[in-house]
Enzyme design. Sequence first.
Site, PDB file in Angstrom:
ATOM      1  N   ARG A 293      -7.818 -34.494   0.637  1.00 33.44           N
ATOM      2  CA  ARG A 293      -7.942 -34.350   2.091  1.00 33.44           C
ATOM      3  C   ARG A 293      -8.693 -33.115   2.562  1.00 33.44           C
ATOM      4  O   ARG A 293      -9.089 -33.042   3.717  1.00 33.44           O
ATOM      5  CB  ARG A 293      -6.548 -34.374   2.728  1.00 33.44           C
ATOM      6  CG  ARG A 293      -5.971 -35.771   2.795  1.00 33.44           C
ATOM      7  CD  ARG A 293      -4.507 -35.738   3.112  1.00 33.44           C
ATOM      8  NE  ARG A 293      -3.792 -35.034   2.064  1.00 33.44           N
ATOM      9  CZ  ARG A 293      -2.468 -35.013   1.939  1.00 33.44           C
ATOM     10  NH1 ARG A 293      -1.716 -35.646   2.808  1.00 33.44           N
ATOM     11  NH2 ARG A 293      -1.891 -34.365   0.949  1.00 33.44           N
TER      12      ARG A 293
ATOM     13  N   ARG B 125      -6.729 -32.047  -8.292  1.00 38.19           N
ATOM     14  CA  ARG B 125      -6.832 -32.511  -6.903  1.00 38.19           C
ATOM     15  C   ARG B 125      -8.180 -32.148  -6.279  1.00 38.19           C
ATOM     16  O   ARG B 125      -8.236 -31.805  -5.098  1.00 38.19           O
ATOM     17  CB  ARG B 125      -5.699 -31.954  -6.042  1.00 38.19           C
ATOM     18  CG  ARG B 125      -4.318 -32.458  -6.431  1.00 38.19           C
ATOM     19  CD  ARG B 125      -4.102 -33.875  -5.902  1.00 38.19           C
ATOM     20  NE  ARG B 125      -2.753 -34.355  -6.166  1.00 38.19           N
ATOM     21  CZ  ARG B 125      -1.775 -34.291  -5.265  1.00 38.19           C
ATOM     22  NH1 ARG B 125      -1.965 -33.794  -4.077  1.00 38.19           N
ATOM     23  NH2 ARG B 125      -0.584 -34.763  -5.585  1.00 38.19           N
TER      24      ARG B 125
ATOM     25  N   ASP C  17      -3.074 -41.965  -9.126  1.00 36.23           N
ATOM     26  CA  ASP C  17      -1.891 -41.136  -8.877  1.00 36.23           C
ATOM     27  C   ASP C  17      -0.905 -41.316 -10.025  1.00 36.23           C
ATOM     28  O   ASP C  17      -0.798 -42.416 -10.583  1.00 36.23           O
ATOM     29  CB  ASP C  17      -1.220 -41.503  -7.553  1.00 36.23           C
ATOM     30  CG  ASP C  17      -0.244 -40.401  -7.127  1.00 36.23           C
ATOM     31  OD1 ASP C  17      -0.677 -39.477  -6.417  1.00 36.23           O
ATOM     32  OD2 ASP C  17       0.932 -40.449  -7.543  1.00 36.23           O
TER      33      ASP C  17
ATOM     34  N   TYR D 182      10.761 -38.482  -9.906  1.00 36.89           N
ATOM     35  CA  TYR D 182      10.472 -39.292  -8.699  1.00 36.89           C
ATOM     36  C   TYR D 182      11.249 -40.606  -8.717  1.00 36.89           C
ATOM     37  O   TYR D 182      11.735 -41.059  -7.684  1.00 36.89           O
ATOM     38  CB  TYR D 182       8.973 -39.586  -8.599  1.00 36.89           C
ATOM     39  CG  TYR D 182       8.164 -38.388  -8.159  1.00 36.89           C
ATOM     40  CD1 TYR D 182       8.102 -38.029  -6.814  1.00 36.89           C
ATOM     41  CD2 TYR D 182       7.464 -37.612  -9.070  1.00 36.89           C
ATOM     42  CE1 TYR D 182       7.363 -36.923  -6.398  1.00 36.89           C
ATOM     43  CE2 TYR D 182       6.726 -36.506  -8.674  1.00 36.89           C
ATOM     44  CZ  TYR D 182       6.682 -36.177  -7.338  1.00 36.89           C
ATOM     45  OH  TYR D 182       5.958 -35.077  -6.925  1.00 36.89           O
TER      46      TYR D 182
ATOM     47  N   ARG E 276     -10.329 -42.206   3.920  1.00 39.10           N
ATOM     48  CA  ARG E 276      -8.890 -42.380   4.206  1.00 39.10           C
ATOM     49  C   ARG E 276      -8.612 -42.913   5.603  1.00 39.10           C
ATOM     50  O   ARG E 276      -7.540 -43.422   5.878  1.00 39.10           O
ATOM     51  CB  ARG E 276      -8.159 -41.048   3.987  1.00 39.10           C
ATOM     52  CG  ARG E 276      -7.742 -40.811   2.563  1.00 39.10           C
ATOM     53  CD  ARG E 276      -6.576 -41.693   2.113  1.00 39.10           C
ATOM     54  NE  ARG E 276      -5.294 -41.051   2.394  1.00 39.10           N
ATOM     55  CZ  ARG E 276      -4.393 -41.524   3.232  1.00 39.10           C
ATOM     56  NH1 ARG E 276      -4.637 -42.626   3.900  1.00 39.10           N
ATOM     57  NH2 ARG E 276      -3.256 -40.890   3.398  1.00 39.10           N
TER      58      ARG E 276
HETATM   59  O1  CP3 Z   1      -8.619 -35.307  -7.673  1.00 47.43           O
HETATM   60  C1  CP3 Z   1      -7.646 -35.516  -8.413  1.00 47.43           C
HETATM   61  O2  CP3 Z   1      -6.987 -34.580  -8.931  1.00 47.43           O
HETATM   62  C2  CP3 Z   1      -7.305 -36.921  -8.802  1.00 47.43           C
HETATM   63  C3  CP3 Z   1      -6.330 -37.587  -8.028  1.00 47.43           C
HETATM   64  C4  CP3 Z   1      -4.843 -37.283  -8.112  1.00 47.43           C
HETATM   65  C5  CP3 Z   1      -3.973 -37.653  -7.063  1.00 47.43           C
HETATM   66  N1  CP3 Z   1      -2.702 -37.395  -7.479  1.00 47.43           N
HETATM   67  C6  CP3 Z   1      -4.356 -38.270  -5.769  1.00 47.43           C
HETATM   68  C7  CP3 Z   1      -3.485 -38.012  -4.617  1.00 47.43           C
HETATM   69  C8  CP3 Z   1      -4.066 -36.735  -9.141  1.00 47.43           C
HETATM   70  C9  CP3 Z   1      -4.488 -36.132 -10.464  1.00 47.43           C
HETATM   71  C10 CP3 Z   1      -2.708 -36.826  -8.712  1.00 47.43           C
HETATM   72  C11 CP3 Z   1      -1.564 -36.404  -9.547  1.00 47.43           C
HETATM   73  C12 CP3 Z   1      -0.239 -36.307  -8.928  1.00 47.43           C
HETATM   74  N2  CP3 Z   1       0.332 -37.109  -7.997  1.00 47.43           N
HETATM   75  C13 CP3 Z   1       0.722 -35.349  -9.300  1.00 47.43           C
HETATM   76  C14 CP3 Z   1       0.541 -34.309 -10.385  1.00 47.43           C
HETATM   77  C15 CP3 Z   1      -0.290 -33.194  -9.944  1.00 47.43           C
HETATM   78  C16 CP3 Z   1       0.375 -32.226  -9.042  1.00 47.43           C
HETATM   79  O3  CP3 Z   1      -0.181 -31.981  -7.960  1.00 47.43           O
HETATM   80  O4  CP3 Z   1       1.432 -31.724  -9.413  1.00 47.43           O
HETATM   81  C17 CP3 Z   1       1.867 -35.572  -8.530  1.00 47.43           C
HETATM   82  C18 CP3 Z   1       3.140 -34.760  -8.571  1.00 47.43           C
HETATM   83  C19 CP3 Z   1       1.618 -36.699  -7.717  1.00 47.43           C
HETATM   84  C20 CP3 Z   1       2.556 -37.348  -6.769  1.00 47.43           C
HETATM   85  C21 CP3 Z   1       2.062 -37.286  -5.395  1.00 47.43           C
HETATM   86  N3  CP3 Z   1       0.957 -37.957  -4.921  1.00 47.43           N
HETATM   87  C22 CP3 Z   1       2.635 -36.579  -4.299  1.00 47.43           C
HETATM   88  C23 CP3 Z   1       3.877 -35.706  -4.390  1.00 47.43           C
HETATM   89  C24 CP3 Z   1       1.853 -36.845  -3.182  1.00 47.43           C
HETATM   90  C25 CP3 Z   1       2.116 -36.423  -1.777  1.00 47.43           C
HETATM   91  C26 CP3 Z   1       1.870 -35.005  -1.541  1.00 47.43           C
HETATM   92  C27 CP3 Z   1       0.567 -34.805  -0.854  1.00 47.43           C
HETATM   93  O5  CP3 Z   1      -0.230 -33.994  -1.340  1.00 47.43           O
HETATM   94  O6  CP3 Z   1       0.389 -35.458   0.182  1.00 47.43           O
HETATM   95  C28 CP3 Z   1       0.771 -37.660  -3.597  1.00 47.43           C
HETATM   96  C29 CP3 Z   1      -0.309 -38.141  -2.740  1.00 47.43           C
HETATM   97  C30 CP3 Z   1      -1.692 -37.955  -3.269  1.00 47.43           C
HETATM   98  N4  CP3 Z   1      -2.154 -38.293  -4.508  1.00 47.43           N
HETATM   99  C31 CP3 Z   1      -2.778 -37.446  -2.520  1.00 47.43           C
HETATM  100  C32 CP3 Z   1      -3.912 -37.472  -3.366  1.00 47.43           C
HETATM  101  C33 CP3 Z   1      -5.329 -37.054  -3.055  1.00 47.43           C
HETATM  102  C34 CP3 Z   1      -2.664 -36.983  -1.072  1.00 47.43           C
HETATM  103  C35 CP3 Z   1      -3.754 -37.388  -0.206  1.00 47.43           C
HETATM  104  C36 CP3 Z   1      -3.642 -38.658   0.572  1.00 47.43           C
HETATM  105  O7  CP3 Z   1      -2.560 -39.069   1.019  1.00 47.43           O
HETATM  106  O8  CP3 Z   1      -4.726 -39.197   0.770  1.00 47.43           O
END
Ligand code: CP3
Length: 354
Positions: free
Chosen positions: A40, A36, A85, A161, A49
């Site tokens: 944000r 990540r 994602d 999920y 965003r």
């Molecule tokens: O920079 C990076 O790591 C690359 C981008 C990336 C995202 N998601 C973008 C994202 C990666 C590698 C992921 C993987 C991901 N997504 C996982 C596995 C990693 C982990 O953290 O366990 C999981 C479980 C998800 C599912 C997911 N996506 C959730 C549960 C959420 C919401 C929670 C949150 O943080 O808001 C997301 C949204 C998400 N994916 C964001 C980002 C940057 C949140 C930011 C936004 O809404 O702009």
Amino acid sequence: MENSKVPNHPVSTLQSSFLQACHRLPTDSTPVWFMRQAGRYMPEYRAIREKYSLIEICHHPEIAAEVTLQPVRALGVDAAILFADILLPAIPLGVGLEFAKGEGPVLQNPVRTMEDVMNLRPVNPESDLGYVMDAIRILRGELTDVPLIGFCGAPFTVASYIIEGGSSREFLKTKAMMYSAPEVWHALMEKLSVVLSDYLVAQIRAGAQTVQVFDSWVGALNPQDYEEFVLPYSQKILQDAKKENVPVIHFGTNTTTLLPLMKRAGGDVIGLDWRIPLDDGWKLLGDDVAVQGNLDPTILFAPLPEIKKRVHDILDRANGKPGHIFNLGHGILQNTPVDNVKAVVDIVHEYGIK
Ligand code: CP3
């Protein structure tokens, strides 16, 4: 350096400390990147965003590529991770995907019965998720100094999920399916492992130089259930990726009791969260595998001297053994101070190999 041992990478990336460490070859300093690392906590990301939703960013390869590059420029990390994602495959599968404000992902058509599993649509990664491969191709044209990591979710975490319809604490519906309707569970895992494997292989063929399989929530299971209900499906994906001749990272959290089985499932590099000291985790895994981790993401909110102490503790535990990639034990949290993230990169690089 025994570069001859590193298969099939363009000359420019043979100098990559990250790729060297994936192959357990010596490096001048420990490579570091963050799960990540785009997100944000970065003002540049928040600016994008304001104009685009998360899914819109993913759907526009130029924007996804730009967001991927933001932390590479701002932090000086040793690897880029594609901006995408793990839940994107839910869209072509027909489950639906939406990121509701403040609520995390919402999957509108959750899978609960054998009929639901049978109704999942077949997925062709190049046509259904081609925008991801396009972002990879753009990035390979732009990245000169660091390699690109592609990724997918592991079948258990993606299934959780798809079954729950969103995030979960107890994984009640997921486990209920596993224990009460194992034939439905196995049919779903069978389908997901094919889709996710095809998707990951497509990313490698588009240019991803390493791939990470995220099994973020698999620590909810005990080892027996992991072995019976998860291992064969993760193994398929990890083995299929391995055949494409790139290093494969296998990541999970809360996995202290699962580490030997995760190693058996596959991966050149195994992720360690912060709940186990790095050296203890590496001992459990054995010397024939590299490790990635394992700073607690909340340490990034502490004062700098404390951060430095904790980073040094991890590096001391790695003790200069080839095959350690510095990372957090899980993703960077929202509101993390950017300066502290940058400080960790500098501390890791300055420490060198002792
Ligand atoms: O920079 C990076 O790591 C690359 C981008 C990336 C995202 N998601 C973008 C994202 C990666 C590698 C992921 C993987 C991901 N997504 C996982 C596995 C990693 C982990 O953290 O366990 C999981 C479980 C998800 C599912 C997911 N996506 C959730 C549960 C959420 C919401 C929670 C949150 O943080 O808001 C997301 C949204 C998400 N994916 C964001 C980002 C940057 C949140 C930011 C936004 O809404 O702009």
